[in-house]
Enzyme design. Structure first.
Site, PDB file in Angstrom:
ATOM      1  N   SER A  64       6.241   7.496   0.906  1.00 38.47           N
ATOM      2  CA  SER A  64       6.349   7.597  -0.557  1.00 38.47           C
ATOM      3  C   SER A  64       7.222   8.770  -0.970  1.00 38.47           C
ATOM      4  CB  SER A  64       4.963   7.779  -1.176  1.00 38.47           C
ATOM      5  OG  SER A  64       4.116   6.712  -0.821  1.00 38.47           O
TER       6      SER A  64
HETATM    7  N1  SAH Z   1       0.834   7.045   3.067  1.00 38.27           N
HETATM    8  C1  SAH Z   1       2.039   6.737   3.839  1.00 38.27           C
HETATM    9  C2  SAH Z   1       2.919   5.699   3.185  1.00 38.27           C
HETATM   10  C3  SAH Z   1       2.274   4.401   3.146  1.00 38.27           C
HETATM   11  S1  SAH Z   1       3.301   2.971   3.106  1.00 38.27           S
HETATM   12  C4  SAH Z   1       2.833   7.986   4.138  1.00 38.27           C
HETATM   13  O1  SAH Z   1       2.457   9.079   3.703  1.00 38.27           O
HETATM   14  O2  SAH Z   1       3.843   7.863   4.847  1.00 38.27           O
HETATM   15  C5  SAH Z   1       1.957   1.814   3.149  1.00 38.27           C
HETATM   16  C6  SAH Z   1       1.380   1.572   4.508  1.00 38.27           C
HETATM   17  O3  SAH Z   1       0.235   0.725   4.335  1.00 38.27           O
HETATM   18  C7  SAH Z   1       2.313   0.825   5.454  1.00 38.27           C
HETATM   19  O4  SAH Z   1       2.480   1.565   6.622  1.00 38.27           O
HETATM   20  C8  SAH Z   1       1.580  -0.498   5.719  1.00 38.27           C
HETATM   21  O5  SAH Z   1       1.749  -0.985   7.021  1.00 38.27           O
HETATM   22  C9  SAH Z   1       0.135  -0.103   5.468  1.00 38.27           C
HETATM   23  N2  SAH Z   1      -0.800  -1.190   5.143  1.00 38.27           N
HETATM   24  C10 SAH Z   1      -0.599  -2.308   4.400  1.00 38.27           C
HETATM   25  N3  SAH Z   1      -1.730  -3.053   4.356  1.00 38.27           N
HETATM   26  C11 SAH Z   1      -2.663  -2.389   5.093  1.00 38.27           C
HETATM   27  C12 SAH Z   1      -4.036  -2.633   5.434  1.00 38.27           C
HETATM   28  N4  SAH Z   1      -4.689  -3.723   5.009  1.00 38.27           N
HETATM   29  N5  SAH Z   1      -4.681  -1.730   6.186  1.00 38.27           N
HETATM   30  C13 SAH Z   1      -4.046  -0.626   6.651  1.00 38.27           C
HETATM   31  N6  SAH Z   1      -2.759  -0.349   6.367  1.00 38.27           N
HETATM   32  C14 SAH Z   1      -2.076  -1.207   5.593  1.00 38.27           C
END
Ligand code: SAH
Length: 222
Positions: A64
């Site tokens: 993000s």
């Molecule tokens: N917080 C992260 C950015 C998140 S991007 C950072 O600081 O870099 C969102 C992430 O959520 C992605 O890596 C994606 O694979 C994950 N995601 C999507 N659905 C999910 C689920 N049901 N359970 C766990 N992770 C999930």
């Protein structure tokens, strides 16, 4: 670029986000000053680490933008000592920012769930290198089901966009706890701030935002 140069860039963007009012508290300011974002972006993007925008981390996912991490962390209002659940570990950067507040100052812990095993591994390596591995447990799985093994949580943060609030997450939030989650359709969401009090949930709908989809049993199906 030297380490000091990265610190200068970090300080500049943090000061700017303070001036815009996105960073309001000392705890969020200090956490963002301490966590080296350049260690959480893929090597080719290191020199873009302090450009305030999302960056690709592979597998169609992104880390993000810095202002979004600031907004989410301020909205979550984590306290030293808190037990936090994060859904969507990605690079591990948001988890490290939370760890600065809840763990480094007060013995709390961050549990973070990621559905893509390769990203969980990327995050573990980043957290290890930067000294957060004792504070953050990265779990591979479907975070829409939460992580009942360590529930209940003082704070829950979802960093992917949900079509609705996943029921298991409400259940795993401690009474008196708070959850922050983007809810909406695929291309635009509102940030929901949810307080659980006396068995009731109070929902505040905050700013508009855009996150990658939360995919799982209680999220999007694809
Ligand atoms: N917080 C992260 C950015 C998140 S991007 C950072 O600081 O870099 C969102 C992430 O959520 C992605 O890596 C994606 O694979 C994950 N995601 C999507 N659905 C999910 C689920 N049901 N359970 C766990 N992770 C999930």
């Amino acid at each position: 670029m030297s380490r000091d140069k990265y610190f200068e860039e970090r300080k500049r963007v943090v000061d700017y986000l303070v001036s815009l009012g996105y960073i309001k508290s000392d705890k969020v300011r200090e956490a963002l000053l301490r966590v080296p974002r350049e260690e959480f972006v893929p090597e080719p993007y290191r020199d873009l680490a302090y450009v305030d925008r999302p960056l690709p981390i592979g597998y169609g996912q992104t880390i993000s933008a810095i202002h979004m991490v600031a907004i989410m962390t301020e909205a979550l209002d984590p306290m030293p000592g808190d037990k936090v659940l994060e859904i969507g570990t990605g690079s591990g950067y948001q988890a490290a920012v939370l760890a600065e507040i809840v763990c480094k100052n007060g013995g709390g812990h961050v549990y973070s769930i990621e559905r893509i095993p390769e990203l969980a591994e990327f995050a573990r390596r980043n957290l290890d290198r930067t000294g957060y591995s004792d504070c953050v447990t990265v779990i591979v799985g479907d975070g829409t089901r939460g992580y009942p093994e360590a529930a209940p949580y003082d704070r829950i943060i979802v960093t992917a966009a949900a079509p609705d609030i996943p029921k298991p997450l409400i259940e795993q939030l401690r009474d008196g706890g708070r959850m922050v989650i983007p809810v909406g359709d695929r291309w635009v969401q509102r940030l929901y701030i949810i307080d659980k009090k006396g068995g009731k949930t109070i929902i505040r709908r905050s700013i508009e935002c855009l996150f990658v989809p939360l995919i799982g049993e209680y999220g999007w199906k694809y």
